[in-house]
Design a protein around this motif. Structure first.
Motif, short mmCIF file in Angstrom:
data_model
loop_
_atom_site.label_atom_id
_atom_site.label_comp_id
_atom_site.label_asym_id
_atom_site.label_seq_id
_atom_site.Cartn_x
_atom_site.Cartn_y
_atom_site.Cartn_z
N THR A 94 68.36 3.23 24.09
CA THR A 94 68.53 3.76 22.73
C THR A 94 67.63 3.01 21.76
O THR A 94 66.97 3.63 20.92
CB THR A 94 70.01 3.63 22.30
OG1 THR A 94 70.80 4.38 23.22
CG2 THR A 94 70.23 4.14 20.90
N ALA A 95 67.59 1.68 21.87
CA ALA A 95 66.75 0.89 20.98
C ALA A 95 65.26 1.16 21.20
O ALA A 95 64.49 1.28 20.25
CB ALA A 95 67.05 -0.59 21.16
N LEU A 96 64.85 1.28 22.46
CA LEU A 96 63.44 1.53 22.77
C LEU A 96 62.99 2.90 22.26
O LEU A 96 61.84 3.08 21.88
CB LEU A 96 63.20 1.43 24.27
CG LEU A 96 63.24 0.00 24.82
CD1 LEU A 96 63.33 0.03 26.36
CD2 LEU A 96 62.03 -0.80 24.36
N GLU A 97 63.90 3.85 22.25
CA GLU A 97 63.56 5.19 21.75
C GLU A 97 63.24 5.16 20.26
O GLU A 97 62.58 6.06 19.75
CB GLU A 97 64.71 6.16 22.03
CG GLU A 97 64.79 6.51 23.50
CD GLU A 97 66.05 7.26 23.87
OE1 GLU A 97 67.00 7.34 23.06
OE2 GLU A 97 66.09 7.78 25.02
N LYS A 98 63.64 4.11 19.56
CA LYS A 98 63.31 3.95 18.14
C LYS A 98 61.90 3.42 17.93
O LYS A 98 61.44 3.36 16.81
CB LYS A 98 64.33 3.01 17.47
CG LYS A 98 65.72 3.57 17.44
CD LYS A 98 66.67 2.60 16.81
CE LYS A 98 68.09 3.14 16.83
NZ LYS A 98 69.05 2.19 16.28
N HIS A 99 61.23 3.01 19.01
CA HIS A 99 59.87 2.47 18.94
C HIS A 99 58.91 3.30 19.80
O HIS A 99 58.20 2.76 20.63
CB HIS A 99 59.85 1.01 19.41
CG HIS A 99 60.69 0.10 18.60
ND1 HIS A 99 60.29 -0.39 17.39
CD2 HIS A 99 61.94 -0.37 18.80
CE1 HIS A 99 61.24 -1.16 16.89
NE2 HIS A 99 62.26 -1.15 17.72
N PRO A 100 58.91 4.64 19.64
CA PRO A 100 58.14 5.47 20.57
C PRO A 100 56.65 5.61 20.26
O PRO A 100 55.91 6.08 21.10
CB PRO A 100 58.83 6.83 20.45
CG PRO A 100 59.30 6.85 19.03
CD PRO A 100 59.68 5.44 18.71
N THR A 101 56.23 5.22 19.06
CA THR A 101 54.81 5.44 18.72
C THR A 101 54.25 4.20 18.02
O THR A 101 54.97 3.35 17.55
CB THR A 101 54.64 6.64 17.78
OG1 THR A 101 55.40 6.41 16.60
CG2 THR A 101 55.10 7.92 18.44
N ALA A 102 52.95 4.16 17.96
CA ALA A 102 52.27 3.04 17.29
C ALA A 102 52.64 3.02 15.83
O ALA A 102 52.90 4.04 15.21
CB ALA A 102 50.75 3.20 17.45
N THR A 103 52.62 1.81 15.26
CA THR A 103 52.94 1.64 13.85
C THR A 103 51.69 1.66 12.97
O THR A 103 51.79 1.62 11.77
CB THR A 103 53.71 0.33 13.60
OG1 THR A 103 52.92 -0.75 14.09
CG2 THR A 103 55.05 0.37 14.26
N SER A 104 50.54 1.70 13.59
CA SER A 104 49.29 1.70 12.78
C SER A 104 48.74 3.09 12.62
O SER A 104 49.14 4.02 13.24
CB SER A 104 48.26 0.79 13.43
OG SER A 104 47.96 1.18 14.74
#
Length: 136
Positions: free
Chosen positions: A126-136
């Protein structure tokens, strides 16, 4: 998730740029910063841990000791027992980001006490799904 990197003199090789092996350390710093957003500091890593199965690095431009470096880390794939983290290593130059390297790590969930792989914990998924794409 973006992590600032403090370059050390020891990161620089005889060619006066950051040694290729230092990038794996940058990945580890970014990975631990990301994991630290959802895994408790007192977590029992032996019972519910991770093992690094693969690292990839594509070098684009050299980094020098005086450069200001940041690493973005995000989850690009989630499997049953593993997940893939991607990295973008950038330096700031003249107020702009320059991509210096890209990378990937495959992390496998591991029970070190039992000596076997385990299913990715639901809370981690669940937590990893919140970080699915680059932030830049």
């Amino acid at each position: 998730m973006r992590t600032k990197i403090q370059l050390r003199f020891a990161d620089v090789d005889m060619a006066r740029h950051v040694h290729n092996g230092a990038y794996l350390h940058f990945f580890e710093l970014a990975r631990m910063a990301l994991l630290g957003t959802f895994i408790a500091k007192d977590h029992d890593w032996r019972a519910q841990g991770l093992i690094l199965a693969r690292n990839e690095v594509d070098y684009r431009k050299p980094i020098h000791l005086s450069d200001h470096v940041e690493v973005d880390c995000w989850c690009s794939a989630i499997g049953t027992k593993s997940f893939t983290l991607d990295y973008a290593v950038d330096r700031m130059k003249d107020g702009k980001r320059e991509r210096c390297a890209d990378g990937k790590s495959v992390m496998v969930c591991m029970d070190y006490v039992a000596g076997k792989t385990i299913v990715l914990p639901k809370a981690w998924q669940t937590a990893l799904e919140k970080h699915p794409t680059a932030t830049s």
